[in-house]
Write an enzyme that holds these catalytic residues in place. Structure first.
Site, PDB file in Angstrom:
ATOM      1  N   CYS A  60      16.724 -55.826  90.260  1.00 35.40           N
ATOM      2  CA  CYS A  60      17.290 -54.614  89.567  1.00 35.40           C
ATOM      3  C   CYS A  60      18.998 -55.231  88.784  1.00 35.40           C
ATOM      4  O   CYS A  60      18.967 -56.304  89.200  1.00 35.40           O
ATOM      5  CB  CYS A  60      17.413 -53.712  89.604  1.00 35.40           C
TER       6      CYS A  60
HETATM    7  O1  R5P Z   1      21.727 -50.708  91.605  1.00 33.75           O
HETATM    8  C1  R5P Z   1      22.038 -50.768  90.012  1.00 33.75           C
HETATM    9  C2  R5P Z   1      20.683 -51.687  89.301  1.00 33.75           C
HETATM   10  O2  R5P Z   1      22.057 -52.845  89.135  1.00 33.75           O
HETATM   11  C3  R5P Z   1      20.144 -51.673  87.934  1.00 33.75           C
HETATM   12  O3  R5P Z   1      19.429 -52.575  87.464  1.00 33.75           O
HETATM   13  C4  R5P Z   1      21.298 -50.956  86.633  1.00 33.75           C
HETATM   14  O4  R5P Z   1      23.237 -50.355  87.504  1.00 33.75           O
HETATM   15  C5  R5P Z   1      21.068 -51.161  85.360  1.00 33.75           C
HETATM   16  O5  R5P Z   1      20.226 -49.612  85.533  1.00 33.75           O
HETATM   17  P1  R5P Z   1      20.507 -48.655  83.912  1.00 33.75           P
HETATM   18  O6  R5P Z   1      19.585 -49.292  82.901  1.00 33.75           O
HETATM   19  O7  R5P Z   1      20.129 -47.282  84.078  1.00 33.75           O
HETATM   20  O8  R5P Z   1      21.398 -47.937  83.869  1.00 33.75           O
END
Ligand code: R5P
Length: 143
Positions: A60
């Site tokens: 992620c």
């Molecule tokens: O720990 C979380 C990750 O870094 C996610 O990839 C990041 O927060 C982005 O996630 P979202 O698209 O749900 O904001």
């Protein structure tokens, strides 16, 4: 080996890790139906905990969220690694079975090298580690 893989975004780094896994001859499983990081981290964790995969790789933006989600599955020991030495140590000292990587802060070749070391479980020679070289010659950084 059977590797469960999931990422919540796609870029050159995720593509490089997936290509490496296939080229290395691993069977790549995609257990996550979702690209939402809590769900995909848990899905990869379940695949490993249930014995469907030998290891998991989750990605992620930071790597942290998917690591936390995977670690909520009993039997999962997910490690967030940003360096080959940490990846190998996670196998050697923590018996980690899931690797978590940042897709935003690892260059493609670095992410591939970390994944390769994690799956092999072999500690790299410190003299061959670019990161250790940057840390200088201080003994405290050598192991
Ligand atoms: O720990 C979380 C990750 O870094 C996610 O990839 C990041 O927060 C982005 O996630 P979202 O698209 O749900 O904001």
């Amino acid at each position: 080996m059977r590797i469960a893989f999931a990422a919540d975004d796609r870029n050159a780094t995720t593509d490089a890790v997936q290509a490496y896994l296939a080229e290395a001859g691993h069977e790549v499983l995609r257990p996550a139906a979702s690209d939402v990081w809590p769900e995909l981290g848990a899905a990869v964790g379940r695949a490993v905990a249930q014995g469907e995969a030998d290891f998991g790789v989750v990605m992620c933006w930071t790597g942290t969220g998917t690591a936390i989600a995977a670690n909520k599955v009993p039997g999962v020991r997910a490690a967030l690694a940003w360096d080959t030495w940490i990846a190998a140590g996670a196998r050697k000292w923590n018996d980690a079975n899931v690797l978590a990587l940042s897709l935003k802060r690892l260059a493609p070749d670095v992410a591939v090298e970390i994944t390769d070391v994690f799956l092999s479980g072999v500690l790299p020679d410190p003299d061959e580690s670019a990161n250790i070289a940057r840390l200088g010659e201080l003994d405290e950084f050598r192991h």
